[in-house]
Scaffold this motif. Structure first.
Motif, mmCIF file in Angstrom:
data_model
loop_
_atom_site.group_PDB
_atom_site.id
_atom_site.type_symbol
_atom_site.label_atom_id
_atom_site.label_comp_id
_atom_site.label_asym_id
_atom_site.label_seq_id
_atom_site.Cartn_x
_atom_site.Cartn_y
_atom_site.Cartn_z
ATOM 1 N N SER A 1 38.778 44.819 50.891
ATOM 2 C CA SER A 1 39.977 45.653 50.973
ATOM 3 C C SER A 1 41.089 45.078 50.120
ATOM 4 N N ARG A 2 41.814 45.965 49.444
ATOM 5 C CA ARG A 2 42.955 45.522 48.648
ATOM 6 C C ARG A 2 44.112 45.058 49.527
ATOM 7 N N GLY A 3 44.112 45.415 50.802
ATOM 8 C CA GLY A 3 45.221 45.107 51.690
ATOM 9 C C GLY A 3 45.124 43.765 52.377
ATOM 10 N N VAL A 4 44.050 43.010 52.133
ATOM 11 C CA VAL A 4 43.906 41.690 52.749
ATOM 12 C C VAL A 4 43.877 40.646 51.637
ATOM 13 N N ILE A 5 44.013 39.383 52.029
ATOM 14 C CA ILE A 5 43.918 38.300 51.045
ATOM 15 C C ILE A 5 42.448 38.094 50.691
ATOM 16 N N MET A 6 42.113 38.301 49.455
ATOM 17 C CA MET A 6 40.732 38.189 48.994
ATOM 18 C C MET A 6 40.467 36.741 48.564
ATOM 19 N N THR A 7 39.490 36.113 49.175
ATOM 20 C CA THR A 7 39.150 34.725 48.862
ATOM 21 C C THR A 7 37.825 34.678 48.110
ATOM 22 N N LEU A 8 37.832 34.065 46.964
ATOM 23 C CA LEU A 8 36.632 33.978 46.134
ATOM 24 C C LEU A 8 35.840 32.730 46.499
ATOM 25 N N GLU A 9 34.555 32.925 46.791
ATOM 26 C CA GLU A 9 33.640 31.833 47.106
ATOM 27 C C GLU A 9 32.810 31.473 45.867
ATOM 28 N N PRO A 10 32.152 30.304 45.868
ATOM 29 C CA PRO A 10 31.382 29.897 44.687
ATOM 30 C C PRO A 10 30.340 30.920 44.259
ATOM 31 N N GLN A 11 29.720 31.615 45.248
ATOM 32 C CA GLN A 11 28.641 32.545 44.907
ATOM 33 C C GLN A 11 29.138 33.682 44.010
ATOM 34 N N GLY B 1 44.697 29.608 38.635
ATOM 35 C CA GLY B 1 45.794 30.242 39.360
ATOM 36 C C GLY B 1 46.500 31.290 38.514
ATOM 37 N N HIS B 2 46.663 30.982 37.247
ATOM 38 C CA HIS B 2 47.295 31.951 36.325
ATOM 39 C C HIS B 2 46.463 33.226 36.236
ATOM 40 N N PHE B 3 45.148 33.086 36.073
ATOM 41 C CA PHE B 3 44.285 34.261 35.945
ATOM 42 C C PHE B 3 44.130 34.994 37.281
ATOM 43 N N LEU B 4 44.175 34.257 38.387
ATOM 44 C CA LEU B 4 44.128 34.901 39.706
ATOM 45 C C LEU B 4 45.341 35.812 39.904
ATOM 46 N N GLU B 5 46.521 35.322 39.532
ATOM 47 C CA GLU B 5 47.728 36.123 39.711
ATOM 48 C C GLU B 5 47.712 37.346 38.791
ATOM 49 N N LEU B 6 47.204 37.173 37.564
ATOM 50 C CA LEU B 6 47.097 38.310 36.653
ATOM 51 C C LEU B 6 46.187 39.389 37.239
ATOM 52 N N ASN B 7 45.053 38.975 37.798
ATOM 53 C CA ASN B 7 44.109 39.947 38.356
ATOM 54 C C ASN B 7 44.620 40.541 39.663
ATOM 55 N N ARG B 8 45.364 39.754 40.445
ATOM 56 C CA ARG B 8 45.956 40.305 41.665
ATOM 57 C C ARG B 8 46.898 41.456 41.319
ATOM 58 N N THR B 9 47.717 41.253 40.296
ATOM 59 C CA THR B 9 48.647 42.298 39.881
ATOM 60 C C THR B 9 47.907 43.488 39.280
ATOM 61 N N ARG B 10 46.944 43.203 38.434
ATOM 62 C CA ARG B 10 46.220 44.260 37.729
ATOM 63 C C ARG B 10 45.432 45.148 38.683
ATOM 64 N N LEU B 11 44.864 44.542 39.725
ATOM 65 C CA LEU B 11 44.014 45.288 40.649
ATOM 66 C C LEU B 11 44.762 45.771 41.892
ATOM 67 N N GLY B 12 46.048 45.442 41.998
ATOM 68 C CA GLY B 12 46.822 45.901 43.139
ATOM 69 C C GLY B 12 46.409 45.265 44.455
ATOM 70 N N LEU B 13 46.131 43.946 44.440
ATOM 71 C CA LEU B 13 45.661 43.250 45.634
ATOM 72 C C LEU B 13 46.828 42.583 46.355
ATOM 73 N N ARG B 14 46.690 42.456 47.664
ATOM 74 C CA ARG B 14 47.706 41.714 48.422
ATOM 75 C C ARG B 14 47.699 40.246 48.022
#
Length: 506
Positions: free
Chosen positions: A422-432, A368-381
């Motif tokens: 898209s950066r404007g939607v919630i990006m969900t990471l799957e196992p693949q 979760g910590h790294f997800l939030e860092l990357n969300r901010t860094r990449l400008g994702l919703r």
């Protein structure tokens, strides 16, 4: 009834996590909320310390206030803040509700209030309900009335923690530095909490400490914690990466030199021991120090004196040593690569740091910590893990530990973007997209079966290829750390470097 329930927990001694978890659970039930979060202010961010109704990895996130308008509005007012169900302000918990993972929150009620402890802004409590109209005027008034009880619960938790720390360290209360205020070591597993409690007591001593652990476990963070909680915290913490010191310059780098000591020494130069005088010197990868430098380091530990290269007189220094290694130093002693007397000086108090695979759900908090860092860094919703991805992270062996987890999350986010997300939607990471190499869970090296009719290659070529694959696999497991790879392969590091050059790997 609500205020009586909150007050009841104030008169009994409870573990910090239990008290705060009971607090958010009580609020959830009383206000019929889908999710409740207790967040503490940490510089410019809010950090969840207790949640209910949110996915586990939410505890590892840091919400930068300036990036979340709802949190900014709550923190800007002493009164409870309520948001209209049709508010267009983005919700920081989008995709984080445990029953709506990866989905935007539906039309819902949201309210929160800032919290103050001892007159200072401490954090906030937030409540989210999935049905509009849940938080009517009466509910908002009740939240206002019980704010004092919520703040009291936080204050009692803090006082109990201070009291436990005082009993453990016998420090001066005026000089107490609470470790939880820093919040840089993330996790709540039992093994990690025991380790942190041990370090809190150890920090107040002057003993040398040897941090032991695999590559990527974050030994530097634990060294920083030891210094920050010590009586030397107002003095420098100087870090030296011993593996990066060329043997010809290691002595000068650590102890300094005088003008004319060697070719190119045009002025006197202080070393790292001088820079750390009065504070702490962190010797990372201490097992890589050349034997000649180990002898001088031993003398310094014995008598507190250093002698600059080319100088006639020694200088006194007051330095606490924290060392770290991913080697098994007794093996290095057996192989003649490390001095036994120095090992015993450094390992007055050895501290094993658990690998990530032994820390259970800490994996999700760190993710979760790294997800939030990357969300901010990449400008994702938003950037989230699917439930299947969470299970994949929990099942993985993590040979590269926390560092490998950070790289896995960063790589997966970039890969999703490159595939057109898209950066404007919630990006969900799957196992693949996590691309976890399950073969690293097995120690054996798989080799392709050869047909009996396949042409034979010269034995030397076959051996070279086998060695090349073994080195690459060891480097992958150690996060490209050559010293760690040498230890896994049970080979001297200098011989490994020579072999790698011959095989074209360097």
């Amino acid at each position: 009834m609500l205020r009586e329930s909150l007050a009841a927990d104030l008169i009994v001694e409870l573990p910090n996590a239990v008290r705060l978890q009971r607090l958010v659970q009580t609020l959830r039930e009383y206000f019929n909320s889908g999710a409740v979060g207790l967040l503490r202010l940490d510089d410019d961010s809010l950090r969840p310390v207790a949640t209910v109704g949110l996915v586990h990895e939410a505890l590892g996130r840091r919400f930068v206030i300036a990036q979340h308008p709802r949190l900014a509005a709550i923190m800007a007012s002493r009164e409870p803040t309520w948001f209209e169900p049709d508010s267009r302000l983005p919700d920081p918990y989008d995709g984080l509700l445990d029953h709506h993972v990866g989905e935007p929150l539906p039309v819902h009620d949201c309210m929160g209030v800032s919290l103050y402890v001892e007159g200072r802004l401490w954090g906030a409590i937030t409540l989210d309900a999935l049905h509009a109209g849940t938080f009517d005027g009466r509910a908002r008034e009740e939240l206002k009335r019980c704010t004092l009880q919520i703040e009291a619960a936080v204050r009692v938790t803090r006082l109990e923690q201070e009291n436990r720390s005082l009993r453990a360290s016998r420090s001066d209360p005026a000089d107490l530095r609470l470790p939880t205020e820093e919040g840089e070591i993330i996790g709540r597993s039992e093994g990690l909490q025991q380790l942190l409690n041990e370090l809190d007591v150890l920090a107040d001593s002057e003993l040398p400490v040897l941090l032991l652990g695999e590559t990527g476990v974050g030994k530097e963070l634990f060294a920083r914690r030891l210094h920050r909680l010590s009586r030397r915290s107002h003095k420098p913490l100087v870090q030296v990466n011993c593996a990066a010191l060329p043997e010809s310059l290691a002595e000068s780098e650590l102890f300094g030199h005088v003008k004319g000591a060697f070719s190119g020494a045009t002025t006197d130069r202080a070393g790292r021991f001088d820079a750390a005088n009065g504070g702490t010197l962190f010797l990372d990868e201490v097992g890589e120090l050349p034997l000649s430098v180990q002898a001088k380091l031993l003398r310094t530990l014995q008598n507190g004196e250093i002698q600059r290269l080319g100088a006639d007189k020694p200088l006194h220094v007051d330095v606490r040593i924290i060392a770290a290694t991913n080697r098994h130093l007794p093996d290095s002693i057996r192989d003649g690569l490390f001095r036994a007397d120095l090992y015993h000086r450094l390992s007055v108090y050895p501290v094993p740091i658990p690998p990530l695979r032994e820390r259970g759900h800490d994996v999700l908090m760190l993710a979760g910590h790294f997800l939030e860092l990357n969300r901010t860094r990449l400008g994702l919703r938003g950037l989230r893990l699917s439930p299947a991805a969470e299970q994949a992270l929990l099942a993985y062996h993590w040979p590269g530990n926390v560092r490998e987890l950070e790289h896995v999350i960063s790589r997966a986010a970039l890969k999703e973007l490159s595939r057109g997300a898209s950066r404007g939607v919630i990006m969900t990471l799957e196992p693949q997209v996590l691309d976890l190499d399950v073969s690293t869970n097995a120690a054996a090296i798989d080799t392709p079966a050869q047909s009996i009719d396949a042409p034979l290659r010269p034995l030397s070529v076959t051996v070279d290829e086998c060695q090349r694959q073994a080195i690459l696999r060891a480097l992958e497991r150690c996060g490209q750390n050559w010293a760690g790879a040498a230890r896994l392969l049970e080979i001297d590091p200098s011989n490994l470097h020579k072999l790698a050059r011959r095989l074209g790997l360097k």
